[in-house]
Design an enzyme around this catalytic site. Structure first.
Site, short mmCIF file in Angstrom:
data_model
loop_
_atom_site.label_atom_id
_atom_site.label_comp_id
_atom_site.label_asym_id
_atom_site.label_seq_id
_atom_site.Cartn_x
_atom_site.Cartn_y
_atom_site.Cartn_z
N SER A 1 35.75 41.87 26.94
CA SER A 1 35.93 43.30 26.71
C SER A 1 35.46 43.71 25.32
O SER A 1 35.34 42.87 24.41
CB SER A 1 37.40 43.65 26.89
OG SER A 1 38.15 42.95 25.93
N THR B 1 38.16 42.91 22.57
CA THR B 1 38.19 41.51 22.13
C THR B 1 36.91 41.16 21.38
O THR B 1 36.95 40.41 20.40
CB THR B 1 38.38 40.57 23.35
OG1 THR B 1 39.45 41.04 24.14
CG2 THR B 1 38.69 39.16 22.91
N GLY B 2 35.79 41.71 21.81
CA GLY B 2 34.51 41.45 21.13
C GLY B 2 34.58 41.82 19.66
O GLY B 2 34.05 41.11 18.80
N GLU C 1 28.53 39.93 24.78
CA GLU C 1 28.23 40.63 26.03
C GLU C 1 29.51 41.34 26.43
O GLU C 1 30.47 40.70 26.84
CB GLU C 1 27.84 39.63 27.13
CG GLU C 1 26.56 38.87 26.86
CD GLU C 1 25.32 39.74 26.98
OE1 GLU C 1 25.43 40.90 27.41
OE2 GLU C 1 24.24 39.25 26.62
N CYS D 1 30.65 43.73 34.99
CA CYS D 1 30.31 44.57 33.84
C CYS D 1 29.23 45.59 34.19
O CYS D 1 29.24 46.70 33.70
CB CYS D 1 29.89 43.70 32.67
SG CYS D 1 28.62 42.51 33.09
P1 NAD Z 1 38.75 39.66 27.56
O1 NAD Z 1 38.05 40.22 26.38
O2 NAD Z 1 40.18 39.94 27.75
O3 NAD Z 1 38.63 38.06 27.56
C1 NAD Z 1 37.40 37.39 27.52
C2 NAD Z 1 37.60 36.01 26.94
O4 NAD Z 1 37.99 36.12 25.57
C3 NAD Z 1 38.70 35.17 27.61
O5 NAD Z 1 38.24 33.82 27.69
C4 NAD Z 1 39.86 35.30 26.64
O6 NAD Z 1 40.75 34.22 26.70
C5 NAD Z 1 39.13 35.32 25.31
N1 NAD Z 1 39.86 35.91 24.19
C6 NAD Z 1 40.88 36.81 24.25
N2 NAD Z 1 41.26 37.15 22.99
C7 NAD Z 1 40.45 36.46 22.13
C8 NAD Z 1 40.33 36.40 20.71
N3 NAD Z 1 41.11 37.12 19.91
N4 NAD Z 1 39.39 35.60 20.19
C9 NAD Z 1 38.56 34.88 20.98
N5 NAD Z 1 38.62 34.89 22.33
C10 NAD Z 1 39.55 35.67 22.90
O7 NAD Z 1 37.85 40.12 28.79
P2 NAD Z 1 38.16 39.91 30.33
O8 NAD Z 1 39.28 40.83 30.67
O9 NAD Z 1 38.25 38.46 30.63
O10 NAD Z 1 36.81 40.44 31.00
C11 NAD Z 1 36.62 41.76 31.38
C12 NAD Z 1 35.70 42.49 30.42
O11 NAD Z 1 34.52 41.72 30.21
C13 NAD Z 1 35.20 43.81 30.96
O12 NAD Z 1 35.24 44.79 29.95
C14 NAD Z 1 33.76 43.55 31.36
O13 NAD Z 1 32.94 44.67 31.39
C15 NAD Z 1 33.37 42.55 30.35
N6 NAD Z 1 32.26 41.74 30.83
C16 NAD Z 1 31.05 41.89 30.22
C17 NAD Z 1 29.96 41.18 30.68
C18 NAD Z 1 28.62 41.29 30.01
O14 NAD Z 1 27.82 40.41 30.20
N7 NAD Z 1 28.34 42.32 29.25
C19 NAD Z 1 30.11 40.30 31.76
C20 NAD Z 1 31.36 40.18 32.35
C21 NAD Z 1 32.43 40.91 31.86
#
Ligand code: NAD
Length: 481
Positions: free
Chosen positions: A231, A234-235, A252, A286
């Site tokens: 997300s 988190t990014g 991403e 996504c």
């Molecule tokens: P998320 O950001 O909650 O988690 C993604 C990953 O990050 C998980 O492995 C999680 O454990 C880890 N994480 C969580 N907090 C962290 C931190 N502080 N530091 C480092 N890592 C951490 O996302 P999600 O809910 O798993 O996925 C859904 C989101 O991802 C949606 O917004 C979607 O659009 C996006 N997404 C983007 C793409 C792309 O390629 N652009 C592809 C798939 C999903």
């Protein structure tokens, strides 16, 4: 490892971390939840700082020799790995449906894509650019591996998105440690257990853990690059954490893709495509169509036919035949969706299909279509990551482009028209990392993919994606003093 062991089928019942090619356990364990039944899935490790340090030490040691291997050698190992994934396709697909919820057909497709991506990504030549060459000197730009990569993977495409990071990293001479999402750790662990049969110790490793593990990756001084998919919120945390050690980052992130339908389309031909490309994986992708703009001249007819088509798509447990809509992946996502669905009544929106979420044992949500909501409604402004689609009317090209480009996200966007010149003219004005004409969500290992604006930093896949795992080195080579 003996050749026969390399070919023995994976056991998909027990799950371990993979450190230095050894399957390891942890004192504490946890488990994911099967989203179709809300029942617990098998136990998985909870990696600690000590596990992290061990994996990083092994990765750094392995880098010294792996970075010196040839592309041919790496390609051969990757191809053998692709064959092994194919040999275990059934086990991976069933495990993916168990942990993610997507229907078995979609899981099978995702696992199949993994081997296609391995072969596609490892077919590139990494160039050395000759910038200048005279009798006296040569200036070249070449690409060298960065070191140890950390892969942070989300829960929507746990197989393809892990492979999409492992392959570019190891093919360009890096080593990598994978962190699957705590919601979907199972296939990620098995992918790396399988990789351990084909790569030297320390080249590909995997640590599963709880929510505290991601920051251990981004903070660790022994990791040189983070590739993160997840997300936007988190990014931003990942980038801030990586800044402390100036790690390289590829992000991403989320999207809210617009799709513009012109009045000249063949409605019957595109309705099934638009329906599928709005709702695959219960819209938890996504780059799904998330804001559908239909020209006012065909709006009513289009809307009616879209509803009729979506009604034919079955909701249910992904293991049942013909199911298209599995559950959403986790309780957190289910609760977020409920909150967004509440805005249908609080904002007086018109749900012509669906519109409510019933309590059930799993996290099931029936497809919902919102008729012509205002641009500032939550369902238009926010990425739902649930099967709710707003369908807006448009008439003026500049106006619809302004709306399409209005958000802080810019991942994908599409235009549909019989008039190819018109469609490409509109496409050229869309502000997103990927733009499609007469399709949406086409992806390929040789095509870079990434987001504009807050949808990401950098790209993955394609040659540019591979170079994202490399340092640029300029060499000035003088033949005499
Ligand atoms: P998320 O950001 O909650 O988690 C993604 C990953 O990050 C998980 O492995 C999680 O454990 C880890 N994480 C969580 N907090 C962290 C931190 N502080 N530091 C480092 N890592 C951490 O996302 P999600 O809910 O798993 O996925 C859904 C989101 O991802 C949606 O917004 C979607 O659009 C996006 N997404 C983007 C793409 C792309 O390629 N652009 C592809 C798939 C999903």
């Amino acid at each position: 490892m003996a050749a026969s062991d390399k070919n023995s089928p994976l056991d998909f019942t027990t799950f371990h971390n993979v450190i230095n090619n050894e399957l390891t356990s942890t004192a504490a364990t946890r488990h994911g939840i099967n989203p179709a039944t809300a029942e617990p899935n098998p136990e998985v490790p909870v990696a600690t700082q000590e596990d992290m340090d061990k994996a990083v030490a092994a990765a750094r040691a392995a880098f010294k020799t792996w970075s010196k291997t040839s592309f041919e050698e790496r390609r051969a190992a990757l191809h053998a790995y692709a064959n092994a994934i194919e040999a275990n396709l059934d086990g991976f697909a069933k495990t993916l449906t168990m942990e993610q919820g997507k229907p078995l057909t979609q899981s099978t497709t995702e696992v199949g894509m993994a081997s296609t991506w391995i072969r596609g990504l490892s077919s590139f030549e990494i160039p050395t650019n000759v910038i200048e060459e005279t009798e006296d000197r040569k200036i070249i730009q070449r690409y060298t591996p960065m070191g140890v990569a950390g892969a942070i993977v989300p829960w929507n495409f746990p197989v393809l998105l892990a492979i999409g990071k492992i392959v570019p990293a190891v093919y360009t001479g890096n080593t990598i440690i994978v962190k699957p999402s705590p919601f979907t750790p199972y296939c990620g662990l098995k992918l790396v257990e399988l990789a351990a049969r084909f790569f030297p110790p320390g080249v590909v490793q995997c640590l599963s853990g709880d929510e505290s593990l991601g920051p251990l990756f981004t903070d660790h001084p022994g990791i040189d690059k983070i590739s993160f998919t997840g997300s936007i919120a988190t990014g931003k945390r990942v980038m801030a954490s990586c800044a402390k050690t100036l790690k390289r980052v590829t992000l991403e992130l989320g999207g809210n893709d617009p799709c513009i339908i012109c009045e000249d389309v063949d409605i019957d031909a595109i309705i099934p495509k638009i329906g599928i490309l709005s709702y695959l994986c219960s819209s938890q992708i996504c780059m799904m169509i998330k804001r559908l703009y239909v020209h006012e001249k065909i709006y009513d007819q289009f809307f009616e036919k879209l509803i009729a088509f979506v009604k034919t798509l079955k909701v249910g447990d992904g293991t049942e035949a013909d199911v298209f809509f599995g559950p959403v992946q986790n309780k957190m996502q289910f609760e977020k969706a409920k909150d967004l669905f509440n805005s249908i009544s609080t904002e007086n929106l018109k749900a012509v299909l669906g519109g409510t979420i019933e309590e059930s044992k799993g996290y099931f949500i029936h497809p919902t279509i919102i008729q012509n909501p205002p641009e500032n409604s939550r369902v238009v402004q926010e990425e739902p990551f649930a099967p709710i689609l707003p369908v807006m009317k448009w008439s003026d090209e500049n106006d619809v482009l302004e709306k399409a480009n209005a958000l802080e996200t810019g991942l994908g966007a599409s235009v549909w028209s019989k008039d190819f010149d018109r469609a490409t003219r509109i496409a050229d004005q869309l502000e997103s990392g990927v733009v499609w004409v007469n399709s949406h969500f086409d992806v390929a290992p040789n095509a870079p993919f990434g987001g504009h604006k807050q949808s990401g930093v950098g790209v993955e896949w394609g040659l540019s994606g591979l170079l994202g795992y490399c340092n640029s080195q300029t060499q000035w080579l003088k033949k005499s003093f």
